[in-house]
Design an enzyme around this catalytic site. Structure first.
Site, PDB file in Angstrom:
ATOM      1  N   SER C 343       0.627  -1.436  -0.256  1.00 50.33           N
ATOM      2  CA  SER C 343      -0.400   0.011  -0.153  1.00 50.33           C
ATOM      3  C   SER C 343       0.980   1.462  -0.271  1.00 50.33           C
ATOM      4  CB  SER C 343      -0.919   0.441   0.761  1.00 50.33           C
ATOM      5  OG  SER C 343      -1.276   1.627   1.064  1.00 50.33           O
ATOM      6  N   GLY C 344       1.973   1.051   1.193  1.00 51.43           N
ATOM      7  CA  GLY C 344       3.032   2.661   0.650  1.00 51.43           C
ATOM      8  C   GLY C 344       3.471   2.319  -0.246  1.00 51.43           C
ATOM      9  N   TRP C 346       2.477   1.096  -3.437  1.00 52.91           N
ATOM     10  CA  TRP C 346       1.008   1.923  -4.976  1.00 52.91           C
ATOM     11  C   TRP C 346       1.611   3.815  -4.014  1.00 52.91           C
ATOM     12  CZ3 TRP C 346      -3.175   4.328  -3.981  1.00 52.91           C
ATOM     13  CH2 TRP C 346      -4.069   3.894  -4.904  1.00 52.91           C
ATOM     14  N   HIS C 347       1.081   4.257  -3.409  1.00 62.51           N
ATOM     15  CA  HIS C 347       1.257   5.441  -2.680  1.00 62.51           C
ATOM     16  C   HIS C 347       2.067   6.873  -3.344  1.00 62.51           C
ATOM     17  CE1 HIS C 347      -2.055   4.082  -0.264  1.00 62.51           C
ATOM     18  NE2 HIS C 347      -2.862   5.642  -0.438  1.00 62.51           N
ATOM     19  N   GLY C 348       3.163   5.965  -3.499  1.00 63.58           N
ATOM     20  CA  GLY C 348       3.885   6.981  -4.236  1.00 63.58           C
ATOM     21  C   GLY C 348       5.509   6.039  -5.082  1.00 63.58           C
TER      22      GLY C 348
END
Lengths: 422, 81, 540
Positions: C343-344, C346-348
């Protein structure tokens, strides 16, 4: 009619009604004086929010003002020069204050000078120069700024091709944005306050910010706070200019000012703006004093261009008006007479300078600089300083700035020479 | 083992997973009806049920159970095979 | 083209809607094709080359899904390989554009290599689109999706309301809606759509953007290595939390509203996350469709597989009172942290995002561990929930705020510096002007370690007021989903059985009061279009 249909109809009608209302309010309150809507006392006579859009406001104002004299510069001019001051000789009126607050460089002064001169009718231009702007190599770029898109004239005097589009954007900004609406409401709400910011039709501003801050925090805090900023700025300048040889950066812009004034038969007065003792000492202690003397010498040479009607005045000295004491810490009542803080003189000082320069009268303050007298003037100012700093009073600036190269006084009170930038 | 037995068993499993002995499940119970029964504890519930009944759900089925009744029926039919 | 631009609101949107309704009155197939074409234009607006990148990816995915459709029953092994290949293709596609420079840069940092970093074009919305495509392939292989055409698929992927900032939608929740669309002007939908869109626009422009302008200098200073006192550090952290909160909430509302103009209900994606009582609860309210995707397609398969393997070896599994510590670590902690790591990133593409993800993973583990331990020391769940709810809220809130610093800070070291500031490592300060006005109270503050500083009192005042107002809105006001609940503002949203007073008081109805109120909100938003705005989703 069903619910959603009438909902949507009411919504779109209200939306349009509100929009018309907003545009009307902005047009009537005219917070940035873009439209020149008549000023009605108690409604929109004062323009408390125009300061933050000074470039916008003043470029539209100057087009309507038809001044005989323009005063050019940054915030010291904006705040400290009163275009309506009785000190202005009748022949020089009407005067327009084209001083722009905010961190603009000398290039902006050249642009505003051109804008005022190209419009015609200007006979006198008074340009205040900020010493620190001459310490930033490459600080003035030739890029087309948003502000310069708004000018009526391109640098060669022809109509500015960017202006129609920029004007449309300005109209939109002044009529159809949230900031304009907020500022309109602030304009109407702040009319009755005893001390409110304003920008008059002649470009002059009230000193409301300073008056309010002085009432709230006292003069000591205002000086102390600005001393910190000035110390940082002087330190940056010192590093930026270190090792620089040849004429100071930005002098070529002054030459262009002289040329444009000459071409349009405008008498140009260049002014080296006064600073308070705190700020002067800061430059001294940062080893910048030789640069100040260099600036004065080089400007005197520029002003001596043959056949050009240029006068140079220097107010950067240790005289009566620049060396008054700052109230002590905790004293929030005592007021200073001449300076709000180390770099901004009060309007009284502005009027005295006008008197000195254009009336040949007034108390001893500053000097007209020529190539012939600049060396003597530089020596005189050092002597003045020695008397103030090394004399029996041993005056000290407010902020503890005692760092090398020190105050320049020998232990026996003899001033030491400060020759080159350290 | 009928559906009622499986429902009782699942209730106990969920009580264990969520640490809440007050939980009562019916065939129509939705995940949203049970406090704290989020997607994280849902998977714990599913594997606990798999272990209890010795079956294996398809991952796609795990995602698409509508309510507790659907889980009960899936367990019932899996055990019948 | 951003939703909050003049060209979108006064040009693109009215044109697309007019075309859609006019065509829809004659032939709904044309209307849907028009919508797909308009979405492509929207996609191409910022950089036309985007279309050249996304079109082949759509075609390849469609071809793969056709293969999956034919083989999933008949030849499961082939279907499995096709699925894995498809997932790998999509991840590589995303990886190439989004992460290549990051990995090359990291390798260069770590091993002194000299991979050349190139300026790659990041196709807009690629992160959202990639997840949707993967979910689609998995659904086809599992037989949950059938009967689809390239036109359906392209519309599903490109539907412009969801393109910029989500939600991440599933084919099986979108396509039945598209199939049932009348494609005609429907005042009911438009009334709800207009309301949602302008709520969102106002949140973004009136609440989020001014906050962004206020806190940007603080992060700039932190990046330059200037320590921030407790006051500034907390303003930076709270300010950014609220900025991204209202930015995301605003974009989500705008997306819901835009889709609703066409008669489409997007799934809920944002449900007052700052009201969360636990970090688990937070993730069920913040970016709901991302949590849903990661849980369904990453966490659940991973946990299922691991659990089954442990069971086969006869070891204890995770679940309730009998959970052992090794089971907790291998079946919950490990998959959770791994999921949040994904998730992390994926965010950037950056260390700060990874750290942010891992931090939230750890927090989730603590939350789960507490759920296991709590019943042993506090058996009565009802009493516990009642008494400890405020504690849970405060802990969650503070954790989220600390975490958000990582999300905004340009470097990990500046984030750590801000954390130190928040915990008082650089002291606390108030502007001199405030001290001057406080008198004796100021002296007392000085004795407890608050010192005066030459910072602007008016900026502090503005920051305090803004943070206070935004917090009050985020925590005390009902959200759009609640206010509009009877009109199903998002897919599956229904009115709560018991509606609190605030919800009842503000409940939206298509009546005159709301029409006029919404006109005010809409105009405030439109008037703010010209202000400086920050677009947070280039990364996605």
């Amino acid at each position: 009619m069903s619910g959603p249909r009438s909902f949507l109809r009411t919504w779109i009608l209200s939306l349009m009604a509100f929009a018309v209302l907003v545009v009307s309010v902005n047009l009537l309150a005219d917070p940035y004086d873009v439209f020149g809507t008549p000023r009605i006392a108690g409604f929109n006579a004062r323009k408390p929010t125009a300061r933050d859009h000074a470039m916008l406001t003043k470029t539209y104002q100057v087009a309507r003002a038809h001044p005989a004299t323009v005063v050019i510069g940054s915030s010291p001019v904006y705040l400290g020069i009163d275009a309506f001051s009785p000190a202005w000789p009748a022949a020089m009126r009407p005067v327009y204050n084209y001083g722009i607050p905010g961190g603009y460089a000398t290039l902006a002064s050249l642009e505003t000078l051109r804008e005022a001169i190209f419009a015609g009718g200007v006979k006198d231009a008074v340009v205040f120069l900020d010493f620190q702007n001459f310490l930033v190599p490459g600080g003035d770029s030739a890029a087309v700024t948003e502000e310069s898109r708004r000018f009526r004239f391109a640098p060669d005097g022809s109509p500015n091709p960017y202006r129609p589009r920029q004007m449309a954007e300005d109209m939109f900004l002044a009529l159809g944005t949230m900031s304009a609406l907020t500022d309109s409401l602030i304009t109407v709400a702040r009319q009755e306050k005893p001390v409110s910011l304003d920008m008059a039709r002649d470009g002059s501003a009230t000193e409301a910010d300073f008056i309010n801050a002085a009432n709230a925090d006292g003069m000591h805090d205002m000086f102390a706070q600005k001393d910190m900023f000035e110390a940082e700025r002087a330190n940056r300048s010192k590093r930026a200019i270190a090792g620089w040889t040849g004429p100071l950066p930005g002098l070529d812009i002054v030459s262009r000012m002289i040329r444009v004034a000459h071409a349009h038969h405008v008498k140009l007065t260049l002014v080296i703006a006064p600073h308070h003792f705190d700020s002067l000492e800061l430059y001294w202690r940062d080893g910048l004093w030789p640069r100040i003397e260099q600036l004065k010498t080089e400007l005197a040479a520029l002003a001596a261009t043959p056949d050009h009607d240029v006068i140079l005045w220097d107010f950067m000295d240790y005289g009566t008006f620049t060396t008054e004491d700052v109230p002590l810490v905790g004293d929030r009542r005592t007021e200073t007479h001449w300076f709000w803080e180390p770099t901004h003189f009060k309007k009284q000082v502005g009027s005295i300078m006008i008197q000195r320069m254009f009336d040949g009268d007034g108390p001893a303050f500053g000097a007209a600089l020529t190539q012939a007298n600049v060396a003597a003037r530089n020596a005189d100012v050092r002597t003045e300083r020695q008397a103030v700093v090394c004399g029996p009073d041993r005056k000290r600036p407010l902020t503890a700035l005692d760092k090398p190269p020190g105050d320049g006084c020998a232990s026996n009170g003899v001033v030491l020479r400060q020759n080159g930038p350290t | 083992m009928n559906e009622q037995d499986i429902l009782t068993g699942l209730t106990q499993i969920l009580r264990d997973v969520l640490g809440d002995d007050t939980i009562e499940l019916t065939m129509d119970t939705l995940r949203a009806d049970v406090p704290d029964w989020d997607s994280f504890s849902y998977i714990n519930f599913i594997v606990a049920a798999e272990a209890e009944y010795g079956i294996k759900f398809r991952i796609a089925d795990v995602e698409s159970f509508e309510n507790v009744g659907a889980v009960v029926k899936a367990i019932g039919s899996a055990r019948a095979r | 083209m951003l939703f909050n631009s003049y060209s979108f609101i006064f040009g693109f949107l009215p044109a697309v809607l007019a075309g859609f309704y006019l065509l829809g009155a004659r032939n709904r197939e044309w209307a849907l094709l028009w919508l797909t074409a308009a979405s492509l234009v929207f996609y191409a607006w910022w950089r036309p080359v985007n279309v050249l990148l996304i079109a082949p990816s759509i075609l390849i995915n469609f071809a793969l899904s056709r293969v999956l459709e034919r083989t999933s029953e008949a030849r499961p092994r082939l279907a499995r390989i096709t699925l894995l290949g498809g997932i790998a293709f999509n991840l590589c596609f995303l990886g190439y554009f989004k992460y290549l420079n990051f990995f090359a840069g990291s390798l260069n940092d770590a091993f002194g290599t000299h991979f050349v970093l190139t300026q790659l074009i990041l196709p807009l919305g690629i992160s959202f689109i990639t997840f949707q495509k993967i979910a689609f392939l998995v659904d086809v292989q599992a037989g949950r999706v059938s009967r689809f055409s390239i036109r359906d698929y392209a519309l599903f992927v490109l539907f412009f309301p969801q393109l910029i900032a989500g939600p991440i939608v599933h084919y099986r929740e979108m396509m039945p809606q598209f199939r049932a669309l009348s494609c005609r002007y429907d005042p009911d939908n438009v009334a709800v759509g207009v309301t949602l869109f302008f709520f969102g626009l106002a949140k973004k422009l009136l609440l989020a953007d001014p906050m962004s302008r206020l806190i940007a200098p603080l992060y700039g200073q932190a990046a330059a290595g200037v320590p921030q006192s407790m006051t500034e550090a907390w303003i930076a952290a709270l300010g950014f939390t609220l900025q991204i909160y209202f930015d995301f909430s605003g974009y989500t509302d705008m997306a819901l509203g835009l889709a609703r103009f066409f008669g489409i209900k997007l799934p809920p994606n944002f449900n007052s996350p700052l009201k969360a009582g636990s970090i688990i609860d937070f993730w069920l309210r913040w970016h709901i469709t991302l949590t849903r995707f990661l849980t369904a397609y990453l966490y659940n398969p991973m946990t299922l597989a691991l659990t089954r393997r442990r069971m086969a070896r006869g070891k204890a599994v995770y679940g309730g009172r009998n959970t052992t510590i090794p089971a907790f670590f291998s079946l919950l902690a490990m998959p959770t942290i791994l999921t949040m790591f994904v998730s992390g990133i994926w965010h950037g593409a950056g260390y700060t995002y990874i750290l942010w993800g891992v931090l939230h993973g750890l927090l989730l583990c603590v939350n789960h561990a507490w759920r296991l331990v709590r019943p042993r020391i506090w058996p009565n769940a009802a009493v516990y929930n009642r008494r400890m709810a405020p504690v849970g809220f405060v802990l969650t809130f503070v954790s989220v705020v600390f975490g958000m610093v990582l999300f905004r800070a340009p470097t990990a070291s500046s984030a750590v510096m801000l954390w130190k500031g928040m915990t008082g490592a650089y002291g606390a300060s108030l502007p001199q002007a405030v001290f001057s006005r406080l008198g004796a109270a100021g002296e007392w503050l000085n004795t407890i370690g608050v010192h005066p500083a030459w910072t602007s009192g008016s900026v502090l005042l503005e920051a305090t007021v803004r943070i206070g107002v935004l917090l009050a809105i985020a925590l005390a006001m009902p959200n759009t989903l609640e206010i509009l609940a009877p009109y199903e503002p998002a897919l599956g949203v229904k009115p709560a059985k018991v509606r609190p007073l605030a919800v009842r008081a503000l409940a939206w109805t298509p009546g005159r009061t709301w029409a006029i109120g919404l006109a005010g909100i809409a105009l405030a938003g439109i008037l703010s279009l010209g202000e400086l705005s920050e677009f947070l989703y280039w990364q996605f």
